[in-house]
Design a protein around this motif. Sequence first.
Motif, mmCIF file in Angstrom:
data_model
loop_
_atom_site.group_PDB
_atom_site.id
_atom_site.type_symbol
_atom_site.label_atom_id
_atom_site.label_comp_id
_atom_site.label_asym_id
_atom_site.label_seq_id
_atom_site.Cartn_x
_atom_site.Cartn_y
_atom_site.Cartn_z
ATOM 1 N N TYR A 73 0.956 -1.217 -0.004
ATOM 2 C CA TYR A 73 -0.024 -0.051 -0.037
ATOM 3 C C TYR A 73 0.939 1.239 0.078
ATOM 4 C CZ TYR A 73 -3.799 3.215 1.241
ATOM 5 O OH TYR A 73 -4.802 4.283 1.106
ATOM 6 N N GLU A 74 1.754 1.189 0.961
ATOM 7 C CA GLU A 74 2.799 2.453 1.136
ATOM 8 C C GLU A 74 3.680 2.758 -0.234
ATOM 9 O OE1 GLU A 74 5.726 3.413 4.311
ATOM 10 O OE2 GLU A 74 3.961 4.534 4.945
ATOM 11 N N LEU A 127 3.288 6.906 -5.671
ATOM 12 C CA LEU A 127 2.936 6.859 -7.269
ATOM 13 C C LEU A 127 1.433 6.694 -7.650
ATOM 14 C CD1 LEU A 127 5.501 3.654 -7.650
ATOM 15 C CD2 LEU A 127 5.819 5.870 -7.569
ATOM 16 N N PHE A 128 0.627 6.239 -6.793
ATOM 17 C CA PHE A 128 -0.880 6.163 -7.293
ATOM 18 C C PHE A 128 -1.391 7.518 -7.175
ATOM 19 C CE2 PHE A 128 -5.323 5.555 -5.933
ATOM 20 C CZ PHE A 128 -5.810 4.654 -7.068
ATOM 21 N N SER A 129 -1.105 8.207 -6.169
ATOM 22 C CA SER A 129 -1.698 9.514 -5.831
ATOM 23 C C SER A 129 -1.115 10.548 -7.218
ATOM 24 C CB SER A 129 -1.118 10.041 -4.440
ATOM 25 O OG SER A 129 -1.833 9.183 -3.665
ATOM 26 N N ASP A 130 0.284 10.176 -7.397
ATOM 27 C CA ASP A 130 0.954 11.219 -8.419
ATOM 28 C C ASP A 130 0.233 11.172 -9.641
ATOM 29 O OD1 ASP A 130 3.184 13.111 -9.459
ATOM 30 O OD2 ASP A 130 3.545 11.005 -10.480
ATOM 31 N N HIS A 131 0.137 9.861 -10.046
ATOM 32 C CA HIS A 131 -0.268 9.602 -11.506
ATOM 33 C C HIS A 131 -1.791 9.646 -11.569
ATOM 34 C CE1 HIS A 131 3.604 7.573 -11.909
ATOM 35 N NE2 HIS A 131 3.397 7.398 -13.089
ATOM 36 N N LYS A 132 -2.649 9.418 -10.625
ATOM 37 C CA LYS A 132 -3.848 9.282 -10.680
ATOM 38 C C LYS A 132 -4.634 10.794 -10.057
ATOM 39 C CE LYS A 132 -8.168 6.861 -9.595
ATOM 40 N NZ LYS A 132 -9.001 5.647 -8.951
ATOM 41 N N VAL A 167 -11.737 0.232 -1.587
ATOM 42 C CA VAL A 167 -12.312 1.448 -1.441
ATOM 43 C C VAL A 167 -11.328 2.568 -1.981
ATOM 44 C CG1 VAL A 167 -13.145 3.360 -0.037
ATOM 45 C CG2 VAL A 167 -13.815 0.718 0.089
ATOM 46 N N SER A 168 -9.887 2.309 -1.839
ATOM 47 C CA SER A 168 -9.023 3.028 -2.371
ATOM 48 C C SER A 168 -9.029 3.285 -3.906
ATOM 49 C CB SER A 168 -7.629 2.724 -1.904
ATOM 50 O OG SER A 168 -7.533 2.782 -0.469
ATOM 51 N N THR A 169 -9.399 2.525 -4.550
ATOM 52 C CA THR A 169 -9.432 2.244 -5.823
ATOM 53 C C THR A 169 -10.652 3.082 -6.806
ATOM 54 O OG1 THR A 169 -10.706 0.308 -6.333
ATOM 55 C CG2 THR A 169 -8.382 0.038 -5.930
ATOM 56 N N VAL A 170 -11.554 3.452 -5.988
ATOM 57 C CA VAL A 170 -12.801 4.160 -6.571
ATOM 58 C C VAL A 170 -13.067 5.589 -5.879
ATOM 59 C CG1 VAL A 170 -14.180 1.830 -6.795
ATOM 60 C CG2 VAL A 170 -14.188 3.146 -4.421
ATOM 61 N N ILE A 201 -2.709 0.681 -12.319
ATOM 62 C CA ILE A 201 -2.453 1.232 -11.143
ATOM 63 C C ILE A 201 -3.485 0.875 -9.986
ATOM 64 C CG2 ILE A 201 -1.445 3.291 -12.279
ATOM 65 C CD1 ILE A 201 -3.957 4.910 -11.943
ATOM 66 N N HIS A 202 -4.708 0.207 -10.359
ATOM 67 C CA HIS A 202 -5.373 -0.420 -9.373
ATOM 68 C C HIS A 202 -5.056 -1.661 -8.723
ATOM 69 C CE1 HIS A 202 -8.391 2.531 -11.381
ATOM 70 N NE2 HIS A 202 -8.038 3.307 -10.242
ATOM 71 N N TYR A 203 -4.267 -2.571 -9.758
ATOM 72 C CA TYR A 203 -3.985 -3.940 -9.399
ATOM 73 C C TYR A 203 -3.369 -4.013 -7.853
ATOM 74 C CZ TYR A 203 -5.832 -5.342 -13.744
ATOM 75 O OH TYR A 203 -6.388 -5.926 -15.003
ATOM 76 N N PRO A 204 -2.476 -3.163 -7.705
ATOM 77 C CA PRO A 204 -1.444 -3.426 -6.308
ATOM 78 C C PRO A 204 -2.610 -3.531 -5.094
ATOM 79 C CG PRO A 204 -0.459 -1.933 -7.785
ATOM 80 C CD PRO A 204 -1.512 -2.178 -8.311
#
Length: 400
Positions: free
Chosen positions: A234-235, A240-245, A298-301, A368-371
């Motif tokens: 998660y961490e 990366l997730f926050s930057d890209h999305k 929930v983090s993915t939506v 980016i959602h798979y992890p």
Amino acid sequence: MKKTIKEQKSVLMILLSNIFIAFLGIGLVIPVMPSFMNIMHLSGKTMGYLVAVFAVAQLLISPLAGRWVDLYGRKKIIIIGLFLFGVSELIFGLGTSVSILYISRILGGISAAFVMPGVTAYVADITSIQERPKAMGYISAAISTGFIIGPGIGGFIAEYGIRMPFFFAAGIAFLACISSIFILKEPLTKEQLAEISANTQKTSFISDLKKSLNPLYFIAFIIVFVLAFGLSTYETVFSLFSDHKFGFTPKDIAVIITISSIFGVVVQVFMFGKMVDILGEKKLIQLCLITGAILAVVSTVISSFLAVLVVTCFIFLAFDLLRPALTTFLSKAAGKEQGFVAGMNSTYTSLGNIVGPATGGILFDVNIHYPYLFACIILIIGFSITVMWKEKQLAESLVE
């Protein structure tokens, strides 16, 4: 008669500071990952490996460090670990190639392998059985705070330069090393160390690994692995997730992680004991695993800053409560084998920290959602394993 925690405040503060600093270094790299990716043209997979190599080194050295803690004494191993950590952070701050960054993270992993069992065994030596859960709760809070607040501190300091967080970490590590030399005293006599060492010499890493398969320890160690896997996945991907999305800056990421870490630690320090009394260790562990799994999905939506902040707060809280429940159980079950249990705890943590970031980085490059979805599956598997954890066996082990 061992002194109470209140009578040993200064020693405990130094020990907690040491382990906090060691785990702070793991998290410092997180918020500057997107910047490193852009500057050095690295893939998500490479960044995942950069985090995972720290854990590989920790994994390889942890069993040896656990034995050296019993052989050479707690204080020496802690001091060596802090010095190595300072060197590793300094190298990372000066590094200009990927190979140098890998060398830095390897040294960092070795330092964590030294500090973690050293501090855990030291605290176990100086606390009574009655006060040990509280002391282990403090250690867990220090680990969680360091691991989670690291990105927060890194993000804020990065405003003054992308390499500044690592110079900062090196400085406080050397300060902690020097203060430990003068303040800490070896808790065991040479005779006590010799006796423990004699017993330790009869075992090997392979026999320790086999011993960790004992049902008394194994399920707890597997949950340690699941915890490390879930949190590190998660961490590692979070920034990366926050930057890209969402296009979050290092400062945005730092704000989210800092608030989440403060929330988690406050609840842990003031509520953990009461929650164990009400739910028991098994139910608390299960609640944390399920909560983490649901919130990973929930983090993915979600998309708003506030929603990300709230979800992150509760995910970190779940991990913050899970860690001391496991650490306390293992410490009580260990008896006189604190070195063995601390070493194996570190080993299984390292395994999770290797597989989590490496898998997360690879999956991130695919989608980016798979992890997050994969982390959810792992946490559910962890929950399923706890169902096999017999209440009677758990109660008996805690009485011994």
